[in-house]
Design a protein around this motif. Structure first.
Motif, mmCIF file in Angstrom:
data_model
loop_
_atom_site.group_PDB
_atom_site.id
_atom_site.type_symbol
_atom_site.label_atom_id
_atom_site.label_comp_id
_atom_site.label_asym_id
_atom_site.label_seq_id
_atom_site.Cartn_x
_atom_site.Cartn_y
_atom_site.Cartn_z
ATOM 1 N N ALA B 89 0.751 -1.177 0.048
ATOM 2 C CA ALA B 89 -0.167 -0.120 0.083
ATOM 3 C C ALA B 89 0.956 1.100 -0.014
ATOM 4 O O ALA B 89 2.087 1.067 0.084
ATOM 5 N N SER B 90 0.284 2.461 -0.073
ATOM 6 C CA SER B 90 0.746 3.652 -0.305
ATOM 7 C C SER B 90 2.411 3.589 0.126
ATOM 8 O O SER B 90 3.137 3.873 -1.153
ATOM 9 N N GLN B 91 2.973 3.781 1.208
ATOM 10 C CA GLN B 91 4.329 4.113 1.318
ATOM 11 C C GLN B 91 5.270 2.947 1.003
ATOM 12 O O GLN B 91 6.369 3.263 0.442
ATOM 13 N N THR B 116 -5.403 0.066 -1.059
ATOM 14 C CA THR B 116 -5.279 1.443 -1.385
ATOM 15 C C THR B 116 -5.319 2.297 -0.229
ATOM 16 O O THR B 116 -6.460 2.256 0.604
ATOM 17 N N ARG B 117 -4.417 3.387 -0.068
ATOM 18 C CA ARG B 117 -4.370 4.084 1.066
ATOM 19 C C ARG B 117 -3.510 5.372 0.796
ATOM 20 O O ARG B 117 -2.968 5.469 -0.184
ATOM 21 N N GLU B 118 -3.835 6.417 1.483
ATOM 22 C CA GLU B 118 -3.388 7.847 1.073
ATOM 23 C C GLU B 118 -1.862 7.851 1.147
ATOM 24 O O GLU B 118 -0.989 6.989 1.964
ATOM 25 N N ASN B 119 -1.155 8.652 0.208
ATOM 26 C CA ASN B 119 0.062 8.521 0.189
ATOM 27 C C ASN B 119 0.553 9.635 1.304
ATOM 28 O O ASN B 119 -0.195 10.565 1.331
ATOM 29 N N GLN B 130 -5.316 7.192 -3.762
ATOM 30 C CA GLN B 130 -4.028 7.984 -4.245
ATOM 31 C C GLN B 130 -2.701 7.263 -4.642
ATOM 32 O O GLN B 130 -2.039 7.460 -5.378
ATOM 33 N N ASP B 131 -2.657 6.020 -3.808
ATOM 34 C CA ASP B 131 -1.335 5.382 -4.062
ATOM 35 C C ASP B 131 -1.298 4.725 -5.557
ATOM 36 O O ASP B 131 -0.168 5.063 -6.259
ATOM 37 N N THR B 134 -1.300 7.745 -8.345
ATOM 38 C CA THR B 134 0.320 8.226 -8.473
ATOM 39 C C THR B 134 1.124 7.413 -9.066
ATOM 40 O O THR B 134 1.992 7.931 -9.835
ATOM 41 N N ASN B 332 -9.235 10.641 -5.302
ATOM 42 C CA ASN B 332 -8.004 10.866 -5.551
ATOM 43 C C ASN B 332 -7.868 12.455 -5.879
ATOM 44 O O ASN B 332 -8.905 13.114 -6.238
#
Lengths: 91, 401, 185
Positions: B89-91, B116-119, B130-131, B134, B332
């Motif tokens: 996920a994200s990071q 999926t998760r926020e960056n 967002q991930d 992007t 997003n």
């Protein structure tokens, strides 16, 4: 229109004031009761308390209940069995 | 080549998104599983590791010390011909980005699940799209799921798509962190033999791999025409995967009794005047609003974008022909235009239509917030203004205005 | 479609019990979905769990704003102003409280069920994990599933060591719940 709540452009926030104090006292189901007459002032409860609720009063220890979550570590670790966990009262 | 399987269900269980994904991995029998835990997919990693520990999944397990290493193990194994699985996920996706580019450029059929998760930053261990948005132009195929059953089904279809010799591209199976990864639903589990039979056609194909008998090198250090040739082949394969994905889904429907519409799912779009477009779990709320508005006589429909990369340009063109307005609900943001990604892409896609269809954009779910029925109702009302030619805000951030 | 919202604390099994209830409902042939929303991902932090069930597939995966039923797993959480926010008219409220209150906790309460889940849990399990008691209480109050269905699910969810005590919790929850109906609705 989007209304902004923060004065900062980026994700900054001041660390000086207390931003959000979580009232963790509400989380307890059981509460520690300190029997001062049995306390040997060894300080183990003070060292073990994960949230720093146990206070060293100079010649004995007792608890400040404002953040105590009732984990029971102090009662378990006290070598003199000076601390008992009792059911939290519901008001 | 059709596989002769008839729809049947082994068990009905309740699984959350993470567990359904893990079960999909179990059924597809990868040779190597390489995951680093990260919220909101940690329980999926734990489930897969438990399957290996219990002897149910015979896979090489790599506990990598970081996502870039985790994906690099997959690159190595996949280059040697192995079927691999990774989740993040994200990071985690950010940390493995260099390897992420290489996987696609080397045309390796790795399947990656993304909860999926926020960056970061701002830092927030919360849901959004967002991930993968992007990372959309790294050359991976990206499929976005709406429900937990679809996650399990898509995992199986993903391997069938990725490993096809005309495709040979890595696939992201994306599902909403928290709103799907931790959401428990009724799931129908297919038989292992049926999944084996569905993936069996892949065994007849040979893809280039590292071996001693026929030494190959990958990647080759390239420039100019040869570089351009390989890039060209990559973009062509991405476009081919649209039709291939629909063919595979049709086969899946015949074999397992379930399908989701292919590249896009159309919900009452035929006679609709207004169409709301979205991807992911919030589409359920949109469909519920479509139903309640139709009861009041409004001609409204919904489209769910399922295949996000490559973009279903042709299907959208057909589906949006003659509509009076399109409302796009994005979970997003993109930083090119002040909008979400689907707003931008749909504006581009419908350029070829003779009508000048107004498109309204809505940003929802940023920072893990919910997409509620009330937000969807507001979005529909604003899109109606656009359909009637009345002044309206082009982009509305539904949870902060 | 019925919408249920539970308010619990992280680590007290609110989400696990919702999952078990969803499994029981699916066993009985229904469709059910549930998911949690945490304030912060740690023990003790308040968590909302959203459960929906219906005879047909459910595709709404948003949070629940207008529940048909609210469950409050902790007596101190019951005093949170938003605990019962949005309860629909004719709403059912199930609360972990030692005594039945005189007044409706929310104006739309039609049925109020209370049980000393903390006390029962401390007696049967030795820890204040109230979720299985409240499952029994909910099923008694609403009849939305058979108690036996959820006890079947317990067999797959609990280790041997915890199974019997949790079965007793659910059975006591079923037997010892007090229910008050508020007329006029």
């Amino acid at each position: 229109m989007v209304q902004y709540k923060s004065e900062y452009e980026g994700p900054w926030a001041s660390a000086k004031p207390v931003l959000f104090a979580y009232p963790t006292a509400d989380w307890r189901a059981v509460r520690p009761v300190f029997n001062t007459s049995r306390c040997g002032h060894c300080g183990i409860c003070y060292l073990q308390c994960p949230v720093g609720s146990v206070q060293d009063r100079g010649t004995y220890c007792d608890v400040d209940l404002s953040y105590c979550k009732g984990c029971g570590l102090c009662a378990r670790e006290c070598p003199n069995e000076a601390i008992k966990m009792v059911r939290e009262e519901n008001k | 080549m059709t596989t002769r399987i008839t729809p049947r269900v082994e068990q009905v269980r309740v699984f959350d998104g993470n567990r359904a994904c893990a079960y999909g991995v179990l059924l597809c029998k990868p040779d190597l599983v390489s995951c680093v835990p990260i919220t909101p997919m940690t329980p999926m990693v734990e489930a897969v590791w438990q399957y290996v520990a219990d002897g149910r999944l015979d896979a090489e397990l790599v506990a990598a010390d970081g996502e870039i290493n985790a994906l690099s193990y997959c690159i190595g194994a996949s280059s040697a011909g192995a079927r691999t699985f990774i989740g993040t996920a994200s990071q985690g996706l950010g940390y493995m980005y260099e390897a992420y580019l290489k996987t696609a450029g080397n045309r390796l059929p790795v399947v990656m699940a993304l909860a999926t998760r926020e960056n970061a930053a701002p830092d927030g261990v919360v849901s959004s799209h967002q991930d993968f948005v992007t990372a959309r132009d790294a050359g991976w195929i990206q499929i976005v799921c709406e429900g937990v059953q679809e996650i399990l089904d898509t995992m199986i279809m993903a391997y069938r798509l990725a490993e096809h010799p005309e495709i040979l591209l890595p696939v992201n199976v994306c599902f909403d962190g928290y709103y799907l990864s931790y959401l428990t639903e009724r799931v129908e589990l297919p038989y292992q033999e049926d999944v084996d039979a569905f993936l069996a056609p892949l065994a007849q194909y040979d893809r280039p791999r590292l071996c001693l008998e026929d030494p190959l090198t990958v990647p080759t250090n390239t420039r100019e025409e040869l570089f351009a040739e390989w890039r060209h082949k990559h973009v062509v394969a991405q476009q081919k995967s649209k039709k291939k994905f629909e063919d595979i889904e049709e086969e899946y429907r015949e074999a397992f009794g379930r399908s989701y519409g292919g590249q896009i799912e159309e919900y009452y779009t035929d006679d609709a005047e207004i169409v709301m477009v979205s991807m992911g779990s919030q589409t359920g709320a949109i469909k519920d609003v479509v139903d309640s508005r139709r009861e009041k006589g409004e001609k409204i429909g919904a489209i769910r974008i399922r295949l996000f990369r490559p973009y279903p340009r042709e299907r959208l063109l057909e589906a949006l022909r003659g509509k009076k307005a399109v409302g796009v609900v994005d979970r997003n943001v993109i930083f090119g235009w002040q909008s979400g990604v689907n707003f931008f892409e749909i504006k581009a896609a419908i350029q070829d239509l003779p009508e000048n269809i107004p498109v309204t954009g809505f940003i929802v779910g940023i920072g893990g917030t919910d997409c509620s029925l009330e937000m969807v109702e507001r979005a529909v009302d604003i899109t109606k203004l656009a359909a009637e030619g009345k002044p309206h805000q082009e982009i509305t951030w539904l949870n902060i205005e | 479609m019925i919408e249920v919202r539970m308010l619990g604390r992280g680590g007290q099994g609110a989400y696990s019990s919702a999952e078990m209830l969803a499994a029981a409902l699916v066993k009985e042939g229904k469709y059910a979905t549930c998911f949690p929303m945490f304030g912060g991902e740690r023990r003790g932090a308040p968590v909302n769990v959203f459960l929906r069930f219906d005879d047909k597939p459910i595709r709404l995966r948003s949070q629940i704003y207008y529940p048909d039923c609210c469950i409050v797993t902790d007596p101190l959480l019951a005093r949170t102003p938003d605990a019962l926010k949005g309860l629909k008219p004719g709403g059912i409220v199930v609360m972990n409280l030692p005594d039945m209150p005189e007044e409706k906790p929310h104006e739309n309460t039609a049925v109020l069920a209370t049980i000393d889940a903390t006390g029962i849990a401390l007696e049967e399990i030795g820890r204040p994990i109230t979720n299985t008691v409240l499952m029994g209480a909910l099923l008694y109050t609403t009849g939305w599933a058979e108690l036996d269905s959820i006890l079947e699910v317990f067999k797959n969810s609990f280790s041997e060591r915890l199974l019997d005590s949790n079965i007793r919790c659910a059975q006591r929850g079923y037997k010892e719940t007090k229910v008050k109906r508020f007329g006029g609705d």
